[in-house]
Design a protein around this motif. Structure first.
Motif, PDB file in Angstrom:
ATOM      1  N   GLN A   1       0.840  -1.186   0.091  1.00  0.00           N
ATOM      2  CA  GLN A   1      -0.092   0.100  -0.006  1.00  0.00           C
ATOM      3  C   GLN A   1       0.756   1.076   0.071  1.00  0.00           C
ATOM      4  O   GLN A   1       1.984   1.311   0.547  1.00  0.00           O
ATOM      5  CB  GLN A   1      -0.923   0.035   1.412  1.00  0.00           C
ATOM      6  N   VAL A   2       0.226   2.109  -0.590  1.00  0.00           N
ATOM      7  CA  VAL A   2       1.150   3.545  -0.618  1.00  0.00           C
ATOM      8  C   VAL A   2      -0.024   4.664  -0.092  1.00  0.00           C
ATOM      9  O   VAL A   2      -1.085   4.554  -0.604  1.00  0.00           O
ATOM     10  CB  VAL A   2       1.277   3.874  -2.166  1.00  0.00           C
ATOM     11  N   GLN A   3       0.420   5.434   0.765  1.00  0.00           N
ATOM     12  CA  GLN A   3      -0.287   6.717   1.058  1.00  0.00           C
ATOM     13  C   GLN A   3       0.207   7.806   0.312  1.00  0.00           C
ATOM     14  O   GLN A   3       1.606   8.007   0.432  1.00  0.00           O
ATOM     15  CB  GLN A   3      -0.283   6.747   2.638  1.00  0.00           C
ATOM     16  N   LEU A   4      -0.551   8.802  -0.075  1.00  0.00           N
ATOM     17  CA  LEU A   4      -0.043   9.945  -0.605  1.00  0.00           C
ATOM     18  C   LEU A   4      -0.730  10.813  -0.039  1.00  0.00           C
ATOM     19  O   LEU A   4      -2.049  11.004   0.071  1.00  0.00           O
ATOM     20  CB  LEU A   4      -0.286  10.005  -2.267  1.00  0.00           C
ATOM     21  N   GLY A   5      -0.073  12.253   0.242  1.00  0.00           N
ATOM     22  CA  GLY A   5      -0.781  13.304   0.915  1.00  0.00           C
ATOM     23  C   GLY A   5      -0.104  14.579   0.135  1.00  0.00           C
ATOM     24  O   GLY A   5       0.958  14.760   0.126  1.00  0.00           O
ATOM     25  N   GLU A   6      -0.850  15.444  -0.484  1.00  0.00           N
ATOM     26  CA  GLU A   6      -0.798  16.680  -1.208  1.00  0.00           C
ATOM     27  C   GLU A   6      -0.951  17.943  -0.246  1.00  0.00           C
ATOM     28  O   GLU A   6      -1.551  17.829   0.724  1.00  0.00           O
ATOM     29  CB  GLU A   6      -1.590  16.935  -2.332  1.00  0.00           C
ATOM     30  N   SER A   7       0.148  18.912  -0.717  1.00  0.00           N
ATOM     31  CA  SER A   7      -0.055  20.037   0.135  1.00  0.00           C
ATOM     32  C   SER A   7       0.286  21.375  -0.931  1.00  0.00           C
ATOM     33  O   SER A   7       0.856  20.959  -1.904  1.00  0.00           O
ATOM     34  CB  SER A   7       0.837  20.068   1.321  1.00  0.00           C
ATOM     35  N   ARG A  27       5.779   2.692   0.968  1.00  0.00           N
ATOM     36  CA  ARG A  27       6.404   1.637  -0.255  1.00  0.00           C
ATOM     37  C   ARG A  27       7.627   2.454  -0.829  1.00  0.00           C
ATOM     38  O   ARG A  27       7.804   3.679  -0.727  1.00  0.00           O
ATOM     39  CB  ARG A  27       5.362   1.277  -1.299  1.00  0.00           C
ATOM     40  N   THR A  28       8.734   1.692  -1.089  1.00  0.00           N
ATOM     41  CA  THR A  28       9.914   2.475  -1.798  1.00  0.00           C
ATOM     42  C   THR A  28       9.497   3.358  -2.703  1.00  0.00           C
ATOM     43  O   THR A  28       9.153   3.019  -3.896  1.00  0.00           O
ATOM     44  CB  THR A  28      10.763   1.368  -2.204  1.00  0.00           C
ATOM     45  N   PHE A  29       9.732   4.558  -2.372  1.00  0.00           N
ATOM     46  CA  PHE A  29       9.323   5.636  -3.392  1.00  0.00           C
ATOM     47  C   PHE A  29      10.021   5.715  -4.729  1.00  0.00           C
ATOM     48  O   PHE A  29       9.560   5.802  -5.842  1.00  0.00           O
ATOM     49  CB  PHE A  29       9.634   6.943  -2.593  1.00  0.00           C
ATOM     50  N   SER A  30      11.412   5.128  -4.609  1.00  0.00           N
ATOM     51  CA  SER A  30      11.972   5.255  -5.914  1.00  0.00           C
ATOM     52  C   SER A  30      11.591   4.344  -6.785  1.00  0.00           C
ATOM     53  O   SER A  30      11.988   4.161  -7.932  1.00  0.00           O
ATOM     54  CB  SER A  30      13.455   5.214  -5.569  1.00  0.00           C
ATOM     55  N   SER A  31      10.669   3.379  -6.502  1.00  0.00           N
ATOM     56  CA  SER A  31      10.059   2.431  -7.370  1.00  0.00           C
ATOM     57  C   SER A  31       8.627   2.753  -8.067  1.00  0.00           C
ATOM     58  O   SER A  31       8.042   1.891  -8.537  1.00  0.00           O
ATOM     59  CB  SER A  31       9.880   0.870  -6.659  1.00  0.00           C
ATOM     60  N   LEU A  32       8.335   3.950  -7.854  1.00  0.00           N
ATOM     61  CA  LEU A  32       7.057   4.292  -8.427  1.00  0.00           C
ATOM     62  C   LEU A  32       7.191   5.451  -9.178  1.00  0.00           C
ATOM     63  O   LEU A  32       7.894   6.510  -8.936  1.00  0.00           O
ATOM     64  CB  LEU A  32       6.513   4.897  -6.792  1.00  0.00           C
ATOM     65  N   ALA A  33       6.506   5.465 -10.292  1.00  0.00           N
ATOM     66  CA  ALA A  33       6.319   6.524 -11.208  1.00  0.00           C
ATOM     67  C   ALA A  33       5.226   7.232 -10.713  1.00  0.00           C
ATOM     68  O   ALA A  33       4.163   6.841 -10.154  1.00  0.00           O
ATOM     69  CB  ALA A  33       6.100   6.227 -12.633  1.00  0.00           C
ATOM     70  N   ALA A  97      -0.448  10.905  -8.182  1.00  0.00           N
ATOM     71  CA  ALA A  97      -0.965   9.524  -8.249  1.00  0.00           C
ATOM     72  C   ALA A  97       0.436   8.601  -8.340  1.00  0.00           C
ATOM     73  O   ALA A  97       1.326   9.329  -8.814  1.00  0.00           O
ATOM     74  CB  ALA A  97      -1.880   9.301  -9.384  1.00  0.00           C
ATOM     75  N   ALA A  98       0.200   7.530  -8.208  1.00  0.00           N
ATOM     76  CA  ALA A  98       1.622   6.542  -8.043  1.00  0.00           C
ATOM     77  C   ALA A  98       1.245   5.504  -8.779  1.00  0.00           C
ATOM     78  O   ALA A  98       0.033   4.700  -8.556  1.00  0.00           O
ATOM     79  CB  ALA A  98       1.938   6.105  -6.635  1.00  0.00           C
ATOM     80  N   ASP A  99       2.097   4.980  -9.888  1.00  0.00           N
ATOM     81  CA  ASP A  99       2.076   3.953 -10.639  1.00  0.00           C
ATOM     82  C   ASP A  99       2.983   2.758  -9.940  1.00  0.00           C
ATOM     83  O   ASP A  99       4.190   3.109 -10.135  1.00  0.00           O
ATOM     84  CB  ASP A  99       2.397   4.164 -11.934  1.00  0.00           C
ATOM     85  N   SER A 100       2.513   1.714  -9.695  1.00  0.00           N
ATOM     86  CA  SER A 100       3.468   0.670  -9.155  1.00  0.00           C
ATOM     87  C   SER A 100       3.896  -0.447  -9.865  1.00  0.00           C
ATOM     88  O   SER A 100       4.249  -1.577  -9.511  1.00  0.00           O
ATOM     89  CB  SER A 100       2.599   0.157  -7.766  1.00  0.00           C
ATOM     90  N   ALA A 101       3.750  -0.236 -11.277  1.00  0.00           N
ATOM     91  CA  ALA A 101       4.017  -1.206 -12.111  1.00  0.00           C
ATOM     92  C   ALA A 101       5.349  -1.685 -11.984  1.00  0.00           C
ATOM     93  O   ALA A 101       6.541  -0.796 -11.638  1.00  0.00           O
ATOM     94  CB  ALA A 101       3.785  -0.725 -13.676  1.00  0.00           C
ATOM     95  N   GLU A 112      -4.088   3.634 -15.275  1.00  0.00           N
ATOM     96  CA  GLU A 112      -2.711   2.912 -14.798  1.00  0.00           C
ATOM     97  C   GLU A 112      -1.910   3.080 -13.459  1.00  0.00           C
ATOM     98  O   GLU A 112      -1.007   2.689 -13.271  1.00  0.00           O
ATOM     99  CB  GLU A 112      -1.600   3.018 -15.910  1.00  0.00           C
ATOM    100  N   TYR A 113      -2.708   4.148 -12.753  1.00  0.00           N
ATOM    101  CA  TYR A 113      -2.303   4.515 -11.418  1.00  0.00           C
ATOM    102  C   TYR A 113      -3.049   3.888 -10.353  1.00  0.00           C
ATOM    103  O   TYR A 113      -3.964   4.165 -10.437  1.00  0.00           O
ATOM    104  CB  TYR A 113      -2.221   6.223 -11.446  1.00  0.00           C
ATOM    105  N   ASP A 114      -2.349   3.412  -9.471  1.00  0.00           N
ATOM    106  CA  ASP A 114      -2.857   2.642  -8.532  1.00  0.00           C
ATOM    107  C   ASP A 114      -3.198   3.321  -7.428  1.00  0.00           C
ATOM    108  O   ASP A 114      -4.105   2.908  -6.511  1.00  0.00           O
ATOM    109  CB  ASP A 114      -1.974   1.484  -8.025  1.00  0.00           C
ATOM    110  N   TYR A 115      -2.576   4.160  -6.881  1.00  0.00           N
ATOM    111  CA  TYR A 115      -2.949   4.931  -5.634  1.00  0.00           C
ATOM    112  C   TYR A 115      -2.911   6.500  -5.996  1.00  0.00           C
ATOM    113  O   TYR A 115      -2.063   7.051  -6.722  1.00  0.00           O
ATOM    114  CB  TYR A 115      -1.726   4.621  -4.713  1.00  0.00           C
ATOM    115  N   TRP A 116      -4.002   7.071  -5.170  1.00  0.00           N
ATOM    116  CA  TRP A 116      -4.111   8.376  -5.404  1.00  0.00           C
ATOM    117  C   TRP A 116      -4.228   9.215  -4.141  1.00  0.00           C
ATOM    118  O   TRP A 116      -4.379   8.676  -3.129  1.00  0.00           O
ATOM    119  CB  TRP A 116      -5.370   8.750  -6.000  1.00  0.00           C
ATOM    120  N   GLY A 117      -3.813  10.305  -3.988  1.00  0.00           N
ATOM    121  CA  GLY A 117      -3.920  11.287  -2.670  1.00  0.00           C
ATOM    122  C   GLY A 117      -5.340  11.942  -2.891  1.00  0.00           C
ATOM    123  O   GLY A 117      -6.130  11.663  -3.835  1.00  0.00           O
ATOM    124  N   GLN A 118      -5.561  12.666  -1.797  1.00  0.00           N
ATOM    125  CA  GLN A 118      -6.889  13.238  -1.607  1.00  0.00           C
ATOM    126  C   GLN A 118      -7.212  14.611  -2.440  1.00  0.00           C
ATOM    127  O   GLN A 118      -8.173  14.972  -2.670  1.00  0.00           O
ATOM    128  CB  GLN A 118      -7.148  13.506  -0.364  1.00  0.00           C
TER     129      GLN A 118
END
Length: 126
Positions: A1-7, A27-33, A97-101, A112-118
């Motif tokens: 799981q990935v948690q994203l928070g915008e500001s 999750r390891t950030f450097s593996s996410l587009a 958004a994060a792409d965990s491919a 194609e993006y799996d995780y989203w911020g609010q």
């Protein structure tokens, strides 16, 4: 799981600048587009910009090329969107958004993006 928070959203006059931040965890950030999308009232969500794992490749919507810059700091698990020369038509809720491919990919396709911020509101007044 990935948690994203915008500001970083807010109200700015047309022609002004804002910098959005999106902090990631889980999750390891450097593996996410990573990418930014936006949705204006009454409109579909649209692609704004994307950046590859390392930050070496980027992609922009035509409407923001030359005005917006996406970049990332993998040491801080954060992706940024520098927005200059803002226009009233840039007004929208901006979401990261994060792409965990498990392979390098730089896509503008929302599905194609799996995780989203609010999301964070950006308003550029005329």
């Amino acid at each position: 799981q990935v948690q994203l928070g915008e500001s970083g959203g807010g109200l700015v006059q047309a022609g002004g600048s804002l910098r959005l931040s999106c902090a990631a965890s889980g999750r390891t950030f450097s593996s996410l587009a990573m990418a930014w999308f936006r949705q204006a009232p009454g409109k579909e969500r649209e692609f704004v910009a994307a950046i590859s794992w390392s930050g070496g490749r980027t992609n922009y919507a035509d409407s923001v090329k030359g005005r917006f810059t996406i970049f990332r700091d993998n040491a801080k698990n954060t992706v940024y969107l520098q927005m200059n020369s803002l226009k009233p038509e840039d007004t929208a809720v901006y979401s990261c958004a994060a792409d965990s491919a498990p392979f390098p990919r730089l896509t503008s396709r929302e599905v194609e993006y799996d995780y989203w911020g609010q999301g964070t509101q950006v308003t550029a007044s005329s």
